[in-house]
Design an enzyme around this catalytic site. Structure first.
Site, PDB file in Angstrom:
ATOM      1  N   TYR A 144       0.841  -1.204   0.000  1.00 54.49           N
ATOM      2  CA  TYR A 144       0.000   0.000   0.000  1.00 54.49           C
ATOM      3  C   TYR A 144       0.877   1.255   0.000  1.00 54.49           C
ATOM      4  CZ  TYR A 144      -3.090   3.768   1.193  1.00 54.49           C
ATOM      5  OH  TYR A 144      -3.738   4.988   1.155  1.00 54.49           O
ATOM      6  N   ARG A 191       1.641   8.724  12.659  1.00 56.77           N
ATOM      7  CA  ARG A 191       1.226   9.958  13.321  1.00 56.77           C
ATOM      8  C   ARG A 191      -0.278  10.226  13.175  1.00 56.77           C
ATOM      9  NH1 ARG A 191       2.573  15.545  10.859  1.00 56.77           N
ATOM     10  NH2 ARG A 191       0.923  14.642   9.567  1.00 56.77           N
ATOM     11  N   ARG A 204     -10.401   5.011   8.010  1.00 58.77           N
ATOM     12  CA  ARG A 204      -9.538   4.456   6.963  1.00 58.77           C
ATOM     13  C   ARG A 204      -8.227   4.106   7.646  1.00 58.77           C
ATOM     14  NH1 ARG A 204      -8.708   4.604   1.434  1.00 58.77           N
ATOM     15  NH2 ARG A 204      -8.409   2.498   2.165  1.00 58.77           N
ATOM     16  N   PHE A 264      15.318  19.330  -1.350  1.00 54.24           N
ATOM     17  CA  PHE A 264      13.956  18.856  -1.608  1.00 54.24           C
ATOM     18  C   PHE A 264      13.762  17.441  -1.051  1.00 54.24           C
ATOM     19  CE2 PHE A 264      11.261  16.269  -4.421  1.00 54.24           C
ATOM     20  CZ  PHE A 264      10.042  16.933  -4.288  1.00 54.24           C
TER      21      PHE A 264
HETATM   22  C1  PS7 Z   1      11.872  12.589  -3.392  1.00 53.59           C
HETATM   23  C2  PS7 Z   1      12.911  10.328  -3.952  1.00 53.59           C
HETATM   24  C3  PS7 Z   1       5.061  15.030  -6.069  1.00 53.59           C
HETATM   25  C4  PS7 Z   1       6.465  15.755  -4.080  1.00 53.59           C
HETATM   26  C5  PS7 Z   1       7.643  12.902  -1.702  1.00 53.59           C
HETATM   27  C6  PS7 Z   1       0.032  14.073  -2.843  1.00 53.59           C
HETATM   28  C7  PS7 Z   1       3.077  12.694   0.904  1.00 53.59           C
HETATM   29  C8  PS7 Z   1      -1.442  12.010  -0.160  1.00 53.59           C
HETATM   30  O1  PS7 Z   1      -1.914  13.910   3.862  1.00 53.59           O
HETATM   31  O2  PS7 Z   1      -2.764   9.569   4.690  1.00 53.59           O
HETATM   32  O3  PS7 Z   1      -2.645  12.366   5.671  1.00 53.59           O
HETATM   33  O4  PS7 Z   1      -4.298  13.156   3.977  1.00 53.59           O
HETATM   34  O5  PS7 Z   1      -4.241   9.904   2.670  1.00 53.59           O
HETATM   35  C9  PS7 Z   1      11.053  10.439  -2.412  1.00 53.59           C
HETATM   36  C10 PS7 Z   1       4.396  14.514  -3.729  1.00 53.59           C
HETATM   37  C11 PS7 Z   1       6.518  10.802  -1.051  1.00 53.59           C
HETATM   38  C12 PS7 Z   1       0.835  11.725  -2.962  1.00 53.59           C
HETATM   39  C13 PS7 Z   1       1.990  10.660  -0.043  1.00 53.59           C
HETATM   40  C14 PS7 Z   1       9.997  11.041  -1.648  1.00 53.59           C
HETATM   41  C15 PS7 Z   1       3.110  13.903  -4.104  1.00 53.59           C
HETATM   42  C16 PS7 Z   1       5.403  11.563  -0.490  1.00 53.59           C
HETATM   43  C17 PS7 Z   1      -0.497  11.139  -2.894  1.00 53.59           C
HETATM   44  C18 PS7 Z   1       8.667  10.574  -2.164  1.00 53.59           C
HETATM   45  C19 PS7 Z   1       2.536  13.425  -2.818  1.00 53.59           C
HETATM   46  C20 PS7 Z   1       4.360  10.636  -0.108  1.00 53.59           C
HETATM   47  C21 PS7 Z   1      -0.596  10.253   2.085  1.00 53.59           C
HETATM   48  C22 PS7 Z   1      -0.656  10.191  -1.690  1.00 53.59           C
HETATM   49  O6  PS7 Z   1      -1.810   9.523   2.345  1.00 53.59           O
HETATM   50  O7  PS7 Z   1      -2.566  11.636   3.252  1.00 53.59           O
HETATM   51  C23 PS7 Z   1      11.893  11.108  -3.220  1.00 53.59           C
HETATM   52  C24 PS7 Z   1       5.254  15.063  -4.598  1.00 53.59           C
HETATM   53  C25 PS7 Z   1       7.549  11.406  -1.609  1.00 53.59           C
HETATM   54  C26 PS7 Z   1       1.083  13.031  -2.909  1.00 53.59           C
HETATM   55  C27 PS7 Z   1       3.087  11.335   0.230  1.00 53.59           C
HETATM   56  C28 PS7 Z   1       0.698  11.102   0.271  1.00 53.59           C
HETATM   57  C29 PS7 Z   1      -0.200  10.086   0.706  1.00 53.59           C
HETATM   58  C30 PS7 Z   1      -0.495  10.896  -0.359  1.00 53.59           C
HETATM   59  P1  PS7 Z   1      -2.893  12.832   4.290  1.00 53.59           P
HETATM   60  P2  PS7 Z   1      -2.917  10.118   3.300  1.00 53.59           P
HETATM   61 MN    MN Z   2      -5.263   8.677   1.129  1.00 50.34          MN
END
Ligand code: PS7
Ligand code: MN
Ligand code: MN
Ligand code: MN
Ligand code: MN
Ligand code: MN
Length: 346
Positions: A144, A191, A204, A264
């Site tokens: 997941y 968290r 969820r 970044f």
């Molecule tokens: C850089 C090699 C395109 C930067 C950045 C939106 C954040 C929302 O927030 O629990 O609690 O409501 O539902 C590795 C990000 C992983 C993804 C996932 C780093 C797009 C970030 C959609 C890889 C991020 C993982 C959280 C799914 O679920 O959210 C490098 C960029 C990175 C988005 C993140 C987020 C899931 C998410 P919340 P949820």
């Molecule tokens: Mn989600």
């Protein structure tokens, strides 16, 4: 460049940069400071996936509508003017203004479009699978997290390589990129325990039964004060599991050569290990949202500017976590993962 950054001329680009800080405080900052050639691509990448997540998270959309929508999302995101109603507040605003995101997407470099489309397609399909399947084993949990965050790591690496700013090797660094994403996502899932279990109209949850089942008979038991000892052991086990990814993310970041790309990548990783240190053995996780102090966040954002300061930050928080695992000898003596945590932080 200076002017585009502060006040994008095009209204579509202005919508994207105006929405970004509303839907993510932390990523808005690190995306804004990316090299110009990658900034718009990452802004769109973030907003497309945030919109997809808004659909995933919206528990008022019936399953028979949500599953096909998640699958089609990558195609719909390329059709001028398309939008759908989902989410609340700032997320609903993102969905309402989504045609602007599509416009900016369609103007991106072809190579960038290909990466974003590919990640969106695979993430949507993965999310759809988990709408009906629960997270039972640690393997399910890793899968997941691969869909919702590991793939973001894989796509980010492909964008870095395509820009020419990082080595071509990053285009094929799927394993290490996956670890980068999993370290962030597992921290978020740990968290967000309380927020996610209290979600209306239905919770969820992504904590694997293979872990919590060792401590309680239902995930809900974790938040009741009479189960505090078991809940803390379970929390520490979840953190112990997340720590597996840390050495791999350090290995990934050693290879980066662009200063802005390094920041970044590194800043969110530092925030993640800081959050894990704060959450370790902390009953507040089951009572509300545990957050780092603003001043501390700002300090590490400023200071993380080289491999040296990154390692120092990991040492600081690793040591803090390790001390917590070693102390309270009596209370934590029966904590099954205590030794492993100490070992992993060596
Ligand atoms: C850089 C090699 C395109 C930067 C950045 C939106 C954040 C929302 O927030 O629990 O609690 O409501 O539902 C590795 C990000 C992983 C993804 C996932 C780093 C797009 C970030 C959609 C890889 C991020 C993982 C959280 C799914 O679920 O959210 C490098 C960029 C990175 C988005 C993140 C987020 C899931 C998410 P919340 P949820
Ligand atoms: Mn989600
Ligand atoms: Mn979400
Ligand atoms: Mn979350
Ligand atoms: Mn959430
Ligand atoms: Mn959530």
């Amino acid at each position: 460049a200076q002017q585009t950054k502060k006040l994008p001329k095009q209204p579509d680009l202005a919508f994207c940069y105006g929405t970004l800080p509303k839907v993510s405080r932390s990523f808005a900052i690190v995306i804004q400071q990316l090299p110009e050639g990658l900034r718009d691509a990452f802004c769109v990448f973030y907003l497309v996936l945030r919109a997809l997540d808004t659909v995933e998270d919206d528990m008022s959309i019936p399953i028979d509508k949500k599953v096909p929508l998640l699958h089609a999302f990558h195609n719909l995101s390329q059709q001028r003017g398309w939008t759908t109603k989902a989410g609340v507040a700032e997320y609903a605003d993102l969905m309402a203004g989504y045609p602007a995101v599509i416009q900016v997407y369609l103007q991106l470099d072809q190579q960038y479009c290909k990466v974003i489309d590919d990640v969106c397609r695979r993430m949507g399909a993965g999310m759809a699978d988990f709408i009906t399947d629960d997270v039972i084993t640690v393997d399910d949990y890793d899968l997941y997290c691969h869909y919702v965050a590991g793939l973001v790591g894989v796509g980010s690496s492909q964008l870095f390589a395509a820009s020419g700013l990082e080595s071509e090797q990053y285009a094929a660094a799927d394993e290490l990129s996956n670890h980068m994403g999993l370290f962030l996502q597992k921290t978020n899932i740990i968290r967000d325990y309380l927020e996610d279990i209290m979600e209306e109209p239905a919770p969820r949850m992504f904590w694997p039964r293979e872990i919590w089942g060792k401590y309680v008979s239902s995930l809900d038991d974790l938040r009741h004060p009479q189960n505090e000892a078991a809940a803390l052991h379970c929390l520490n086990h979840m953190i112990c599991d997340a720590l597996r990814h840390a050495p791999h993310s350090l290995e990934y970041m050693v290879g980066l050569r662009n200063y802005q790309i390094f920041r970044f990548c590194a800043i969110p990783q530092v925030m993640a290990i800081a959050t894990l240190a704060l959450c370790y053995n902390n009953p507040a996780v089951f009572r509300g949202k545990v957050k780092m102090r603003r001043g501390q966040t700002a300090k590490y954002m400023m200071e993380t500017d080289s491999m040296q300061t990154l390692l120092e930050a990991f040492m600081d928080f690793g040591t803090m976590l390790c001390k917590k695992a070693k102390s309270h000898r009596i209370a934590m003596a029966k904590d099954p993962t205590r030794e492993t945590v100490v070992e992993r932080l060596g």
